[in-house]
Design an enzyme around this catalytic site. Structure first.
Site, PDB file in Angstrom:
ATOM      1  N   ARG A 127       0.889  -1.148   0.161  1.00  0.00           N
ATOM      2  CA  ARG A 127      -0.099  -0.158   0.279  1.00  0.00           C
ATOM      3  C   ARG A 127       0.795   1.547   0.154  1.00  0.00           C
ATOM      4  NH1 ARG A 127      -2.996  -3.318   4.032  1.00  0.00           N
ATOM      5  NH2 ARG A 127      -5.029  -3.855   2.408  1.00  0.00           N
ATOM      6  N   LYS A 149       3.083  11.889 -10.529  1.00  0.00           N
ATOM      7  CA  LYS A 149       2.249  10.868 -10.748  1.00  0.00           C
ATOM      8  C   LYS A 149       3.669   8.998 -11.059  1.00  0.00           C
ATOM      9  CE  LYS A 149      -0.021  14.260 -13.359  1.00  0.00           C
ATOM     10  NZ  LYS A 149      -0.447  14.732 -15.395  1.00  0.00           N
ATOM     11  N   GLU A 191      11.712  19.591 -23.601  1.00  0.00           N
ATOM     12  CA  GLU A 191       9.655  19.861 -22.337  1.00  0.00           C
ATOM     13  C   GLU A 191      10.421  20.953 -21.337  1.00  0.00           C
ATOM     14  OE1 GLU A 191       7.214  18.383 -22.086  1.00  0.00           O
ATOM     15  OE2 GLU A 191       7.107  15.801 -23.056  1.00  0.00           O
ATOM     16  N   LYS A 233       8.201  23.680 -12.854  1.00  0.00           N
ATOM     17  CA  LYS A 233       6.923  22.551 -12.687  1.00  0.00           C
ATOM     18  C   LYS A 233       6.695  22.650 -11.026  1.00  0.00           C
ATOM     19  CE  LYS A 233       5.551  17.619 -14.028  1.00  0.00           C
ATOM     20  NZ  LYS A 233       6.035  16.607 -14.251  1.00  0.00           N
ATOM     21  N   GLU A 243      -4.021  17.558 -10.854  1.00  0.00           N
ATOM     22  CA  GLU A 243      -4.454  18.357 -12.128  1.00  0.00           C
ATOM     23  C   GLU A 243      -5.528  18.225 -12.341  1.00  0.00           C
ATOM     24  OE1 GLU A 243      -3.700  15.289 -15.196  1.00  0.00           O
ATOM     25  OE2 GLU A 243      -2.693  16.950 -16.112  1.00  0.00           O
ATOM     26  N   ARG A 247      -2.446  22.693 -13.498  1.00  0.00           N
ATOM     27  CA  ARG A 247      -1.351  21.820 -13.986  1.00  0.00           C
ATOM     28  C   ARG A 247      -1.786  21.831 -15.680  1.00  0.00           C
ATOM     29  NH1 ARG A 247       1.006  16.883 -10.677  1.00  0.00           N
ATOM     30  NH2 ARG A 247       1.642  15.685 -11.931  1.00  0.00           N
ATOM     31  N   ASN A 251       0.568  21.177 -20.092  1.00  0.00           N
ATOM     32  CA  ASN A 251       0.210  20.818 -21.485  1.00  0.00           C
ATOM     33  C   ASN A 251       0.297  21.307 -22.898  1.00  0.00           C
ATOM     34  OD1 ASN A 251      -0.892  18.121 -21.768  1.00  0.00           O
ATOM     35  ND2 ASN A 251      -2.778  18.084 -22.454  1.00  0.00           N
ATOM     36  N   HIS A 254       1.007  19.644 -26.259  1.00  0.00           N
ATOM     37  CA  HIS A 254       0.875  18.245 -25.334  1.00  0.00           C
ATOM     38  C   HIS A 254      -0.209  17.739 -26.093  1.00  0.00           C
ATOM     39  CE1 HIS A 254       3.698  18.410 -23.308  1.00  0.00           C
ATOM     40  NE2 HIS A 254       4.356  17.037 -23.125  1.00  0.00           N
ATOM     41  N   HIS A 258       0.070  14.963 -28.992  1.00  0.00           N
ATOM     42  CA  HIS A 258      -0.301  13.103 -29.370  1.00  0.00           C
ATOM     43  C   HIS A 258      -0.720  12.979 -30.042  1.00  0.00           C
ATOM     44  CE1 HIS A 258      -0.567  14.316 -24.163  1.00  0.00           C
ATOM     45  NE2 HIS A 258       0.105  13.455 -24.921  1.00  0.00           N
ATOM     46  N   HIS A 270       8.512  11.793 -28.697  1.00  0.00           N
ATOM     47  CA  HIS A 270       7.324  12.444 -27.966  1.00  0.00           C
ATOM     48  C   HIS A 270       8.334  13.617 -28.294  1.00  0.00           C
ATOM     49  CE1 HIS A 270       4.557  13.762 -24.747  1.00  0.00           C
ATOM     50  NE2 HIS A 270       5.367  14.160 -24.602  1.00  0.00           N
TER      51      HIS A 270
HETATM   52  N1  LIG Z   1       5.224  11.320 -14.635  1.00  0.00           N
HETATM   53  C1  LIG Z   1       5.833  12.403 -14.889  1.00  0.00           C
HETATM   54  O1  LIG Z   1       4.918  12.778 -14.926  1.00  0.00           O
HETATM   55  C2  LIG Z   1       5.936  11.677 -16.319  1.00  0.00           C
HETATM   56  C3  LIG Z   1       6.005  13.333 -17.281  1.00  0.00           C
HETATM   57  C4  LIG Z   1       6.431  12.802 -18.480  1.00  0.00           C
HETATM   58  C5  LIG Z   1       7.096  11.311 -19.240  1.00  0.00           C
HETATM   59  N2  LIG Z   1       6.278  10.734 -18.584  1.00  0.00           N
HETATM   60  C6  LIG Z   1       7.515   9.823 -18.695  1.00  0.00           C
HETATM   61  O2  LIG Z   1       8.055   9.220 -18.939  1.00  0.00           O
HETATM   62  C7  LIG Z   1       8.895   8.147 -20.133  1.00  0.00           C
HETATM   63  C8  LIG Z   1       9.675   8.409 -21.148  1.00  0.00           C
HETATM   64  O3  LIG Z   1      10.939   9.035 -20.712  1.00  0.00           O
HETATM   65  P1  LIG Z   1      12.553   8.717 -20.924  1.00  0.00           P
HETATM   66  O4  LIG Z   1      12.511   9.350 -22.817  1.00  0.00           O
HETATM   67  O5  LIG Z   1      12.878   9.498 -20.225  1.00  0.00           O
HETATM   68  O6  LIG Z   1      12.122   7.960 -22.010  1.00  0.00           O
HETATM   69  P2  LIG Z   1      13.353   5.845 -21.012  1.00  0.00           P
HETATM   70  O7  LIG Z   1      13.460   6.132 -19.444  1.00  0.00           O
HETATM   71  O8  LIG Z   1      13.240   4.899 -22.320  1.00  0.00           O
HETATM   72  O9  LIG Z   1      15.163   6.051 -21.802  1.00  0.00           O
HETATM   73  C9  LIG Z   1      15.003   7.164 -22.654  1.00  0.00           C
HETATM   74  C10 LIG Z   1      16.300   5.582 -22.985  1.00  0.00           C
HETATM   75  O10 LIG Z   1      17.853   6.507 -23.065  1.00  0.00           O
HETATM   76  C11 LIG Z   1      18.088   5.233 -21.890  1.00  0.00           C
HETATM   77  N3  LIG Z   1      18.180   6.281 -20.156  1.00  0.00           N
HETATM   78  C12 LIG Z   1      18.469   7.333 -19.944  1.00  0.00           C
HETATM   79  N4  LIG Z   1      18.754   7.729 -19.173  1.00  0.00           N
HETATM   80  C13 LIG Z   1      20.240   7.338 -19.529  1.00  0.00           C
HETATM   81  C14 LIG Z   1      22.053   7.475 -19.075  1.00  0.00           C
HETATM   82  N5  LIG Z   1      22.222   8.115 -17.721  1.00  0.00           N
HETATM   83  N6  LIG Z   1      22.690   7.205 -19.667  1.00  0.00           N
HETATM   84  C15 LIG Z   1      22.001   6.113 -21.401  1.00  0.00           C
HETATM   85  N7  LIG Z   1      21.258   5.603 -20.882  1.00  0.00           N
HETATM   86  C16 LIG Z   1      20.282   6.425 -20.456  1.00  0.00           C
HETATM   87  C17 LIG Z   1      17.305   4.129 -21.414  1.00  0.00           C
HETATM   88  O11 LIG Z   1      17.456   3.155 -20.929  1.00  0.00           O
HETATM   89  C18 LIG Z   1      15.988   4.419 -22.880  1.00  0.00           C
HETATM   90  O12 LIG Z   1      16.333   3.550 -23.168  1.00  0.00           O
HETATM   91  C19 LIG Z   1       7.449   7.933 -20.914  1.00  0.00           C
HETATM   92  O13 LIG Z   1       6.945   6.567 -20.363  1.00  0.00           O
HETATM   93  C20 LIG Z   1       6.391   9.055 -20.213  1.00  0.00           C
HETATM   94  O14 LIG Z   1       4.637   8.839 -20.450  1.00  0.00           O
HETATM   95  C21 LIG Z   1       6.423  10.641 -16.703  1.00  0.00           C
HETATM   96 ZN   LIG Z   2       5.489  15.228 -22.981  1.00  0.00          ZN
END
Ligand SMILES: NC(=O)c1ccc[n+]([C@@H]2O[C@H](COP(=O)([O-])OP(=O)(O)OC[C@H]3O[C@@H](n4cnc5c(N)ncnc54)[C@H](O)[C@@H]3O)[C@@H](O)[C@H]2O)c1
Ligand SMILES: [Zn+2]
Length: 371
Positions: A127, A149, A191, A233, A243, A247, A251, A254, A258, A270
């Site tokens: 939990r 999130k 971003e 942020k 949200e 918040r 977007n 986006h 999207h 993205h």
């Molecule tokens: N929770 C939220 O508020 C929020 C906001 C925006 C995006 N997201 C989510 O984030 C995700 C995208 O994040 P991302 O672009 O970081 O993707 P990711 O975590 O897949 O990382 C991108 C690639 O970079 C590599 N990588 C990351 N850090 C590295 C480093 N220091 N050295 C070498 N390789 C590295 C990873 O292995 C991966 O292959 C999506 O799933 C999206 O939905 C969440």
């Molecule tokens: Zn985004």
């Protein structure tokens, strides 16, 4: 000699009590000490994908052991395809096998996929247990790690099952960005530009002027960019954690972004989609007389410096069909965050509004023909 910029802390307000987001070059080395002082868990479950694990996950586990902390490493295959209930169940089982309990702490070391997946594990395990976010991608540092999130993707769409779970601490060390592939750097930086566009025009221009250093993962430039983004942020989510209002401004870019991603069957990354989405939404705002004329041109001038891959050919009508299906659409009508001017969102009709379909289609047609 590596630069050791002074770390900076931003407080993020949350119903759960709030937490600090620390940004600074060399902070990663201080993690065991910080975990001990700020969390004091019985066991630490470090979760990383298979690419980040050898680069940053394993060194952290070793450093924890050296500091007398019990830490275990859990890995999964890198990529969005791992953000699933299946991977969540594999990880929760593995945590139980390793004896992680209520007094344990999940440490998410990686990009946004790791943050969301490991965060959801922490949110649901017994939990909810302590969570520390250690973002290693620009995307995760400037966006995903702050705001609480967490979640996983479903066949029906992204992030459809999840929870709000505030971390105890966010620690972003820009030095970890040096191992991040260059195309991932540009994608995540979009971003940061978005944060400037909605809240801080001077920062937006600064980002454009320092794009080269940022793409090279220069520690000083990256620290400044991440810090300001986290502040922006944090200010937004502190005011509206769940949200319901403000918040929404996050977007910007986006709604159209999207739709571009969806019509390309996620062939368009993205960041590329959101960059194009910001330009299109600025154009829509300018034509409605809401956005100051010339805003789109200023956005384009700065974003050009990220050298993002160009959009493939996309059909405007097909893209517009995805707008009504947007997750944030109300009663089937897409809503748009429009800028008043660079650095400021228009709030005259709430933080988002509907826009005539014909205008959106017109802008899509013109713009998608040009690329
Ligand atoms: N929770 C939220 O508020 C929020 C906001 C925006 C995006 N997201 C989510 O984030 C995700 C995208 O994040 P991302 O672009 O970081 O993707 P990711 O975590 O897949 O990382 C991108 C690639 O970079 C590599 N990588 C990351 N850090 C590295 C480093 N220091 N050295 C070498 N390789 C590295 C990873 O292995 C991966 O292959 C999506 O799933 C999206 O939905 C969440
Ligand atoms: Zn985004």
């Amino acid at each position: 000699v590596t630069q050791q910029a002074a770390p900076s802390a931003t407080h993020v307000g949350s119903a759960a009590g709030g937490y600090d987001a620390l940004v600074g070059s060399g902070l990663f080395e201080k993690l065991p000490e910080l975990l001990q002082a700020r969390v004091g868990a019985h066991r630490y479950a470090v979760i990383s994908d298979h690419r980040v694990a050898p680069l940053h996950g394993e060194p952290l586990v070793r450093a924890c052991a050296g500091a007398g902390l019990e830490a275990h490493l859990f890995t999964f295959a890198a990529g969005e395809a791992s953000k699933t209930r299946k991977q969540w169940s594999i990880l929760t089982d593995a945590l139980l096998d390793a004896g992680v309990g209520r007094d344990g702490c999940v440490v998410a070391v990686g990009g946004g996929v790791t943050g969301d997946l490991a965060g959801f594990v922490a949110a649901t395990f017994m939990r909810g247990i302590a969570l520390v976010q250690v973002p290693t991608s620009y995307l995760a540092m400037v966006d995903a790690s702050v705001g609480g999130k967490t979640g996983v993707d479903l066949r029906h769409g992204k992030n459809l099952v999840g929870a709000f779970h505030a971390p105890r601490l966010v620690l972003a060390d820009p030095r970890t960005l040096t191992t991040l592939p260059e195309q991932e750097r540009a994608q995540g930086l979009v971003e940061a530009f978005k944060h400037g566009a909605i809240r801080d025009a001077a920062h937006f221009e600064w980002l454009g002027a320092h794009a080269e250093a940022l793409l090279a993962a220069d520690a000083e430039a990256a620290s400044e960019a991440v810090l300001r983004s986290v502040e922006i942020k944090a200010a937004v989510v502190s005011a509206d954690e769940r949200e319901s209002g403000l918040r929404e401004v996050l977007n910007f870019g986006h709604t159209v972004g999207h739709a571009l991603e969806a019509e390309s069957r996620f062939d368009v990354a993205h960041g590329t989609a959101v960059a194009e989405g910001m330009l299109l939404e600025a154009e829509i705002g300018e034509r409605l007389g809401v956005t100051e004329p010339g805003t789109g041109a200023r956005l384009a001038e700065a974003l050009r410096r990220l050298e993002l891959p160009p959009l493939p050919t996309l059909d405007a009508t097909a893209v517009s069909r995805f707008l009504a299906a947007d997750k944030k659409a109300r009663s089937g009508r897409a809503r748009y965050v429009l800028l008043k001017r660079l650095g400021e969102v228009d709030g005259a009709e709430g933080w988002s509004r509907e826009v005539p379909d014909a205008l959106v289609l017109e802008v899509l047609e013109e713009r998608l023909r040009r690329v």
